[in-house]
Every structure is written in C-alpha cells, then in structure tokens.
Write a protein that holds these residues in place. Structure first.
Motif, PDB file in Angstrom:
ATOM      1  N   ARG A 104      -4.823  -7.905   1.785  1.00  0.00           N
ATOM      2  CA  ARG A 104      -4.066  -6.863   1.088  1.00  0.00           C
ATOM      3  C   ARG A 104      -2.840  -7.437   0.382  1.00  0.00           C
ATOM      4  NH1 ARG A 104      -1.616  -3.096   5.836  1.00  0.00           N
ATOM      5  NH2 ARG A 104      -0.442  -2.271   4.090  1.00  0.00           N
ATOM      6  N   ALA A 105      -2.380  -8.615   0.810  1.00  0.00           N
ATOM      7  CA  ALA A 105      -1.234  -9.238   0.150  1.00  0.00           C
ATOM      8  C   ALA A 105      -1.550  -9.646  -1.285  1.00  0.00           C
ATOM      9  CB  ALA A 105      -0.773 -10.465   0.942  1.00  0.00           C
ATOM     10  N   ALA A 106      -2.855  -9.741  -1.614  1.00  0.00           N
ATOM     11  CA  ALA A 106      -3.250 -10.177  -2.954  1.00  0.00           C
ATOM     12  C   ALA A 106      -3.485  -9.015  -3.913  1.00  0.00           C
ATOM     13  CB  ALA A 106      -4.517 -11.018  -2.863  1.00  0.00           C
ATOM     14  N   ARG A 107      -3.296  -7.759  -3.453  1.00  0.00           N
ATOM     15  CA  ARG A 107      -3.584  -6.634  -4.335  1.00  0.00           C
ATOM     16  C   ARG A 107      -2.617  -5.476  -4.087  1.00  0.00           C
ATOM     17  NH1 ARG A 107      -8.219  -6.714  -0.756  1.00  0.00           N
ATOM     18  NH2 ARG A 107      -7.971  -5.108   0.851  1.00  0.00           N
ATOM     19  N   CYS A 108      -2.603  -4.546  -5.040  1.00  0.00           N
ATOM     20  CA  CYS A 108      -1.888  -3.273  -4.894  1.00  0.00           C
ATOM     21  C   CYS A 108      -2.892  -2.230  -4.415  1.00  0.00           C
ATOM     22  CB  CYS A 108      -1.313  -2.806  -6.229  1.00  0.00           C
ATOM     23  SG  CYS A 108      -0.407  -4.044  -7.153  1.00  0.00           S
ATOM     24  N   GLN A 109      -2.520  -1.439  -3.414  1.00  0.00           N
ATOM     25  CA  GLN A 109      -3.422  -0.413  -2.910  1.00  0.00           C
ATOM     26  C   GLN A 109      -2.742   0.949  -2.984  1.00  0.00           C
ATOM     27  OE1 GLN A 109      -6.407  -2.619   0.221  1.00  0.00           O
ATOM     28  NE2 GLN A 109      -4.667  -1.573   1.093  1.00  0.00           N
ATOM     29  N   LEU A 110      -3.456   1.912  -3.549  1.00  0.00           N
ATOM     30  CA  LEU A 110      -3.014   3.302  -3.585  1.00  0.00           C
ATOM     31  C   LEU A 110      -3.956   4.099  -2.697  1.00  0.00           C
ATOM     32  CD1 LEU A 110      -1.073   5.398  -4.843  1.00  0.00           C
ATOM     33  CD2 LEU A 110      -2.785   5.748  -6.630  1.00  0.00           C
ATOM     34  N   LEU A 111      -3.441   4.600  -1.586  1.00  0.00           N
ATOM     35  CA  LEU A 111      -4.236   5.361  -0.619  1.00  0.00           C
ATOM     36  C   LEU A 111      -3.963   6.842  -0.807  1.00  0.00           C
ATOM     37  CD1 LEU A 111      -5.986   5.693   1.962  1.00  0.00           C
ATOM     38  CD2 LEU A 111      -3.872   5.341   3.289  1.00  0.00           C
ATOM     39  N   ILE A 112      -4.990   7.594  -1.114  1.00  0.00           N
ATOM     40  CA  ILE A 112      -4.881   9.041  -1.307  1.00  0.00           C
ATOM     41  C   ILE A 112      -5.582   9.704  -0.132  1.00  0.00           C
ATOM     42  CG2 ILE A 112      -5.650  10.949  -2.767  1.00  0.00           C
ATOM     43  CD1 ILE A 112      -5.287   9.046  -5.146  1.00  0.00           C
ATOM     44  N   THR A 113      -4.833  10.466   0.658  1.00  0.00           N
ATOM     45  CA  THR A 113      -5.419  10.983   1.892  1.00  0.00           C
ATOM     46  C   THR A 113      -4.626  12.150   2.448  1.00  0.00           C
ATOM     47  OG1 THR A 113      -6.204  10.319   4.097  1.00  0.00           O
ATOM     48  CG2 THR A 113      -4.090   9.413   3.377  1.00  0.00           C
ATOM     49  N   HIS A 114      -5.289  12.961   3.264  1.00  0.00           N
ATOM     50  CA  HIS A 114      -4.552  13.890   4.122  1.00  0.00           C
ATOM     51  C   HIS A 114      -4.715  13.480   5.588  1.00  0.00           C
ATOM     52  CE1 HIS A 114      -8.532  15.997   3.359  1.00  0.00           C
ATOM     53  NE2 HIS A 114      -8.575  15.762   4.648  1.00  0.00           N
ATOM     54  N   ASP A 115      -5.280  12.281   5.812  1.00  0.00           N
ATOM     55  CA  ASP A 115      -5.422  11.719   7.149  1.00  0.00           C
ATOM     56  C   ASP A 115      -4.145  10.928   7.463  1.00  0.00           C
ATOM     57  OD1 ASP A 115      -6.023  10.228   9.409  1.00  0.00           O
ATOM     58  OD2 ASP A 115      -8.063   9.747   8.778  1.00  0.00           O
ATOM     59  N   LEU A 116      -3.244  11.549   8.204  1.00  0.00           N
ATOM     60  CA  LEU A 116      -1.953  10.910   8.449  1.00  0.00           C
ATOM     61  C   LEU A 116      -2.080   9.679   9.336  1.00  0.00           C
ATOM     62  CD1 LEU A 116       0.388  14.019   8.891  1.00  0.00           C
ATOM     63  CD2 LEU A 116      -0.369  12.855   6.806  1.00  0.00           C
ATOM     64  N   GLU A 117      -3.061   9.658  10.225  1.00  0.00           N
ATOM     65  CA  GLU A 117      -3.256   8.487  11.074  1.00  0.00           C
ATOM     66  C   GLU A 117      -3.697   7.286  10.232  1.00  0.00           C
ATOM     67  OE1 GLU A 117      -3.152   5.927  14.034  1.00  0.00           O
ATOM     68  OE2 GLU A 117      -2.402   7.989  14.109  1.00  0.00           O
ATOM     69  N   LEU A 118      -4.558   7.525   9.249  1.00  0.00           N
ATOM     70  CA  LEU A 118      -4.971   6.449   8.347  1.00  0.00           C
ATOM     71  C   LEU A 118      -3.781   5.952   7.536  1.00  0.00           C
ATOM     72  CD1 LEU A 118      -7.307   4.754   7.164  1.00  0.00           C
ATOM     73  CD2 LEU A 118      -7.621   6.571   5.464  1.00  0.00           C
ATOM     74  N   ALA A 119      -2.927   6.867   7.079  1.00  0.00           N
ATOM     75  CA  ALA A 119      -1.730   6.466   6.330  1.00  0.00           C
ATOM     76  C   ALA A 119      -0.816   5.607   7.193  1.00  0.00           C
ATOM     77  CB  ALA A 119      -0.996   7.708   5.831  1.00  0.00           C
TER      78      ALA A 119
ATOM     79  N   THR B  31       0.853  -1.188   0.000  1.00  0.00           N
ATOM     80  CA  THR B  31       0.000   0.000   0.000  1.00  0.00           C
ATOM     81  C   THR B  31       0.885   1.232   0.000  1.00  0.00           C
ATOM     82  OG1 THR B  31      -1.772  -1.121   1.219  1.00  0.00           O
ATOM     83  CG2 THR B  31      -1.790   1.286   1.235  1.00  0.00           C
ATOM     84  N   LEU B  32       0.696   2.076  -1.003  1.00  0.00           N
ATOM     85  CA  LEU B  32       1.399   3.354  -1.088  1.00  0.00           C
ATOM     86  C   LEU B  32       0.421   4.460  -0.740  1.00  0.00           C
ATOM     87  CD1 LEU B  32       3.772   5.241  -1.945  1.00  0.00           C
ATOM     88  CD2 LEU B  32       2.815   5.170  -4.265  1.00  0.00           C
ATOM     89  N   ALA B  33       0.773   5.287   0.239  1.00  0.00           N
ATOM     90  CA  ALA B  33      -0.044   6.443   0.598  1.00  0.00           C
ATOM     91  C   ALA B  33       0.512   7.682  -0.096  1.00  0.00           C
ATOM     92  CB  ALA B  33      -0.046   6.658   2.109  1.00  0.00           C
ATOM     93  N   ILE B  34      -0.345   8.397  -0.793  1.00  0.00           N
ATOM     94  CA  ILE B  34       0.015   9.696  -1.344  1.00  0.00           C
ATOM     95  C   ILE B  34      -0.687  10.735  -0.493  1.00  0.00           C
ATOM     96  CG2 ILE B  34      -0.171  11.217  -3.337  1.00  0.00           C
ATOM     97  CD1 ILE B  34       0.253   8.913  -5.123  1.00  0.00           C
ATOM     98  N   ILE B  35       0.099  11.523   0.219  1.00  0.00           N
ATOM     99  CA  ILE B  35      -0.456  12.470   1.176  1.00  0.00           C
ATOM    100  C   ILE B  35      -0.152  13.894   0.724  1.00  0.00           C
ATOM    101  CG2 ILE B  35      -0.296  10.839   3.096  1.00  0.00           C
ATOM    102  CD1 ILE B  35       2.217  12.256   4.016  1.00  0.00           C
TER     103      ILE B  35
END
Length: 332
Positions: free
Chosen positions: A193-208, A26-30
């Motif tokens: 989540r090991a079976a997929r790629c996840q792109l997390l777009i957020t400004h919620d740093l706790e969620l990241a 999972t990559l977070a873009i913040i």
C-alpha cells in the motif's frame, strides 16, 4: 479533488467535495447508503456519462463542475484514449455492484490473461495468478453467470491488484466475502500500500479502521468531517458521524434470536405449506455444486443457509427463483 459538484437533473449528488490522497495513504469515505459515495468512485474513473455543468448545458443527465486529478491526469476532462491508458494499468477499481462487473463473454482465466497481458507479460502465468489470489480450479473456466458474489469479488480483487496500480478505488471491496476470504482480501489491500494511493468507500466502519489512515464523512453529498481514521471513528466531532458510530456499535451488540433448528437433510413434510426442496443436485460442467439437497421451510419461518464463498448458496437462490434451470430434484 477540488470543489467537485455532481448533479443528476435537478438533484445534487456531490456538493463542493474536496480531498487529497498522497502516495502511501488510504482515505476512507464513510457514510450511509445513497450519500453519493459510489457516484464519486465512478466519476473519478470516467464511468459516468457526465458532462460539464454550465449555463449552456442541457437539462437532465449527470453534470459536473470542479477538478479531479489522478496524478497529472484531469479525469473529468481527459479524452477516452487517456482514460483507457489509465484504467486497468495506473488505476484500479473494485466495485460494489457485482452483477455487471465482469465481461459475460469471458471465463475467469481469460479475464486474468487479459490483465496480465496489459502488464506486458508475453507468457502470462494465469495458473500462478489464480493460485496466488485463491481462485480455485473449479471456477477458472466458468463465465461470470456461473460465479457467486463472493467469487466475483475475489476475481475483481485479483484484476485490480495484478497490474500494480498507483491509484486504487475500493467501493465496498469485501461486502460479498465470507470471513476467511475477507481476511485474505484485507491482507492483499494492506500489502504494497506504500506504493499507491487508496480511496476506500464504505459504510463498514470496522473495515475503515483496518485499512484507513484518514477518514472523511460524507452526508447528502457534502463532507461534514475529516481527520485521522482514529479521530473520526473513535472521537467523532460531528453529530452525524457520532450517530453512525453509535448505530454500528448497537448493531454489533444486538443479540440474535434463536430460531428453530433445521438440517439440510431434514425430512420434507408432505402437504405442509411452505417451500419444499427434495434431492436438489446441480453441477457446472463436471463440477458438482449442490448434492442431494433436501429441506422444508414452513410458512412463517426463515431458514438461514450459511457457508463460504463458492459453496453453492447463490446457485441455490438462482435455482429457487427460476433463473437457473433445475437439473435434478424437485422444488415446490
């Protein structure tokens, strides 16, 4: 994603953006609002009316350059048929803009039935899917116009994850959820989540922190820092990321000023300035949502209405603003 640029007219929205998300990560873009995060999410699934940029391109509208791949599919150059095969099967999206996220002509049950049919189930068990995803019986036959923001987000989470996608794009996936349903959603996004790629777009740093393995900081359309989630969110190298972290810490420590206590059953003072609500009752079909609600908000004061998703907060707001007809009671 390689050297991706996106323009709208003369405005540069994304500027030379490059990153990779391998399976199981999972990559977070913040970054702050307006930095280009949502435009990136929509572009990656072909939801922007965007054209290639070049010397012969017409001015105005969205124009892109660079490459973006989901597996072997170049999503920027793929045709409509290829994208239709990808969306809702191989790739899922949970959006931030909830108002138009669902088909207004389909009930919740029909939304889930469609997705289960896409998965190839001849006799889809919609009731089990609703139970598994905490979609209560009272909203299963409602249309999107009768759902709260939190209820829509719960439905969207189910629709995105039911097909077991290989690629999942999450644009503020828990923003409208109360604490209990937020925890359920996070656990769902953590499972498999090991079976997929996840792109997390957020400004919620706790969620990241909770979901991401790596993080990238986007500012004014450019990635200014990348690293492991722990590095970026605990020891940021860029001044901008440090300012985001400091602002988040300051917000979490800001004390809440105590205001006047209010009761939903508090008496309404006749003749006083402000908002008066008396005996407000509202139902969807045979399901009551608001029951004899009475309160007075004096001029110059603020009443906070708290409660879990689906408790009636959005319905109350819509009635007060005149978007939903008043069924019973009075408002002045």
């Amino acid at each position: 994603v390689e050297n991706l640029r996106l323009r709208h007219g003369e405005r540069l929205i994304l500027d030379d953006v490059s990153f990779e998300v391998p399976p199981g990560e999972t990559l977070a873009i913040i970054g702050e609002s307006g930095g280009g995060k949502t435009s990136l999410a929509r572009l990656l699934l072909g939801l922007l009316d965007a054209r290639p940029d070049g010397p012969r391109s017409r001015p105005g509208g969205f124009r892109w350059s660079g490459r973006a791949l989901l597996g072997e599919v170049d999503v920027l150059r793929a045709g409509r048929a290829a994208m239709d095969r990808l969306r809702g099967r191989e790739a899922g999206l949970i959006v931030q803009a909830l108002s138009d996220a669902l088909n207004p002509h389909l009930t919740v049950r029909r939304h889930l039935r469609e997705v289960l049919a896409l998965r190839g189930e001849r006799r889809p068990d919609v009731e089990k899917a609703c139970d598994d995803w905490n979609i209560p019986e009272r909203i299963r036959d409602r249309y999107p116009s009768g759902l709260s923001g939190g209820e829509i987000q719960r439905v969207l989470t189910a629709l995105a994850l039911l097909p077991r996608p290989r690629y999942l794009i999450l644009d503020e996936p828990t923003a409208s959820l109360d604490r209990q349903n937020r925890e359920r959603a996070i656990r769902a996004l953590e499972s498999d989540r090991a079976a997929r790629c996840q792109l997390l777009i957020t400004h919620d740093l706790e969620l990241a922190r909770r979901l991401a393995d790596r993080a990238a900081v986007l500012r004014n359309g450019r990635i200014v820092e990348t690293g492991t989630a722990r590095e970026v969110l605990e020891r940021p190298a860029s001044r901008y990321a440090a300012s985001l972290l400091a602002a988040a810490r300051g917000l979490s420590r800001t004390p809440v000023a105590a205001g006047p206590k209010a009761s939903p059953r508090s008496p309404v003072t006749a003749g006083a300035e402000g908002l008066h609500v008396r005996d407000l009752t509202h139902s969807y079909g045979h399901a009551p949502v608001l029951d004899g609600l009475s309160f007075h908000v004096p001029k110059g004061s603020c009443l906070a209405v708290l409660g879990e998703s689906g408790s009636g907060k959005s319905t109350l707001a819509r009635i007060l603003a005149g978007y939903v007809p008043l069924q019973s009671g009075s408002i002045a």
